[in-house]
Design an enzyme around this catalytic site. Structure first.
Site, PDB file in Angstrom:
ATOM      1  N   LYS A  76      23.078  27.026  73.264  1.00  0.00           N
ATOM      2  CA  LYS A  76      22.659  25.637  73.062  1.00  0.00           C
ATOM      3  C   LYS A  76      22.983  24.810  74.305  1.00  0.00           C
ATOM      4  O   LYS A  76      24.033  24.982  74.926  1.00  0.00           O
ATOM      5  CB  LYS A  76      23.364  25.047  71.842  1.00  0.00           C
ATOM      6  CG  LYS A  76      22.926  25.678  70.530  1.00  0.00           C
ATOM      7  CD  LYS A  76      23.607  25.015  69.348  1.00  0.00           C
ATOM      8  CE  LYS A  76      23.140  25.612  68.029  1.00  0.00           C
ATOM      9  NZ  LYS A  76      23.788  24.981  66.855  1.00  0.00           N
ATOM     10  N   GLU A 121      40.225  40.342  84.255  1.00  0.00           N
ATOM     11  CA  GLU A 121      39.170  40.468  83.252  1.00  0.00           C
ATOM     12  C   GLU A 121      39.251  39.213  82.397  1.00  0.00           C
ATOM     13  O   GLU A 121      40.230  39.007  81.673  1.00  0.00           O
ATOM     14  CB  GLU A 121      39.326  41.718  82.381  1.00  0.00           C
ATOM     15  CG  GLU A 121      38.165  41.855  81.402  1.00  0.00           C
ATOM     16  CD  GLU A 121      38.340  42.964  80.359  1.00  0.00           C
ATOM     17  OE1 GLU A 121      37.399  43.154  79.566  1.00  0.00           O
ATOM     18  OE2 GLU A 121      39.403  43.611  80.314  1.00  0.00           O
ATOM     19  N   ASP A 131      25.306  41.675  76.979  1.00  0.00           N
ATOM     20  CA  ASP A 131      24.144  42.107  76.205  1.00  0.00           C
ATOM     21  C   ASP A 131      23.135  40.983  76.074  1.00  0.00           C
ATOM     22  O   ASP A 131      22.056  41.171  75.518  1.00  0.00           O
ATOM     23  CB  ASP A 131      24.586  42.548  74.811  1.00  0.00           C
ATOM     24  CG  ASP A 131      25.118  41.365  74.003  1.00  0.00           C
ATOM     25  OD1 ASP A 131      26.093  40.741  74.470  1.00  0.00           O
ATOM     26  OD2 ASP A 131      24.556  41.053  72.942  1.00  0.00           O
ATOM     27  N   ASP A 134      30.554  34.886  75.301  1.00  0.00           N
ATOM     28  CA  ASP A 134      29.651  34.149  74.422  1.00  0.00           C
ATOM     29  C   ASP A 134      28.639  33.426  75.317  1.00  0.00           C
ATOM     30  O   ASP A 134      29.033  32.648  76.192  1.00  0.00           O
ATOM     31  CB  ASP A 134      30.454  33.130  73.613  1.00  0.00           C
ATOM     32  CG  ASP A 134      29.619  32.429  72.545  1.00  0.00           C
ATOM     33  OD1 ASP A 134      28.388  32.291  72.744  1.00  0.00           O
ATOM     34  OD2 ASP A 134      30.198  32.011  71.527  1.00  0.00           O
ATOM     35  N   ASP A 157      42.758  36.188  77.751  1.00  0.00           N
ATOM     36  CA  ASP A 157      42.023  35.814  76.541  1.00  0.00           C
ATOM     37  C   ASP A 157      42.894  34.855  75.750  1.00  0.00           C
ATOM     38  O   ASP A 157      44.127  34.940  75.817  1.00  0.00           O
ATOM     39  CB  ASP A 157      41.690  37.059  75.702  1.00  0.00           C
ATOM     40  CG  ASP A 157      40.477  36.848  74.800  1.00  0.00           C
ATOM     41  OD1 ASP A 157      40.549  35.987  73.903  1.00  0.00           O
ATOM     42  OD2 ASP A 157      39.458  37.533  74.991  1.00  0.00           O
TER      43      ASP A 157
END
Length: 222
Positions: free
Chosen positions: A128, A50, A160, A124, A75
């Site tokens: 941009k 993950e 999302d 994220d 992470d």
């Protein structure tokens, strides 16, 4: 989260047998577990990653569901995955590990064809243009994933962000990759895979409360 709580979690992570926190130099020079993750787990079960695991909800949930598979959450924020690591220890889940490192080092942390499946959960979107290189499904990242995945390995993207969903879908189609499933609103589709809807991350629950659609793509890289 206060600085005291972060420090407490960092210190506690250092005592957890299921947490690995190598320096960047250790990973890029010759990481000791590259190609030897099954030795870490003490078995030859298939491995799922993950990436950007946050609190590790998917890592832990999948480990509960599939005791004969190994799961690693990655992470850079160790204070986040502290919760998942602690839960795994409390529940005696020996098929779970967490690694604190940058996602771009994934191909240095794992050997060629060492991984069976990858989950990317709510990354994220880096909308941009100048942040394109940081999108976790950009071409450079896809090459890294392809390198460490087994020939029939799977990548799952749950987000999302309609932008991230569309960007990834278009990129995969342009490259001729095998898209196994794609939907822009998994909770409105009764055919969505159970693994996608059965587990909800901390942030996902917040998105759902405000009526935000959750998207999902499942694909293979060739």
């Amino acid at each position: 989260m206060g600085s005291k709580n972060k420090l407490k979690r960092f210190n506690e992570n250092a005592t957890f047998k299921n947490v690995i926190q190598p320096a960047r130099e250790e990973v890029v020079s010759h990481f000791k577990y590259q190609g030897k993750w099954n030795e870490f787990f003490g078995n030859d079960h298939p491995i799922t990653l993950e990436l950007g695991c946050g609190k590790g909800e998917y890592t832990v949930a999948l480990a509960r569901k599939y005791p004969n598979r190994n799961f690693i959450g990655i992470d850079i924020q160790g204070a986040r995955f502290w919760r998942g690591a602690k839960t795994a220890l409390e529940e005696g889940l020996n098929n779970v590990a967490f690694m604190r490192t940058q996602i771009e080092l994934v191909d240095a942390a794992f050997a060629e064809s060492e991984i069976q499946e990858i989950w990317i959960t709510f990354p994220d979107p880096q909308m941009k243009y100048k942040r394109t290189k940081h999108r976790m499904t950009n071409p450079e990242f896809l090459v890294k994933y392809q390198r460490i995945l087994q020939p029939n390995g799977i990548v799952n993207l749950k987000t999302d962000s309609e932008f991230m969903h569309g960007y990834t879908l278009g990129l995969l189609q342009g490259r001729g990759e095998e898209i196994l499933y794609a939907h822009h609103d998994v909770y409105s589709n009764t055919e969505s895979p159970d693994e996608v809807t059965a587990t909800q991350t901390f942030y996902e629950k917040q998105y759902l409360e405000i009526g935000k659609a959750i998207t999902y793509i499942k694909f293979r890289l060739h």
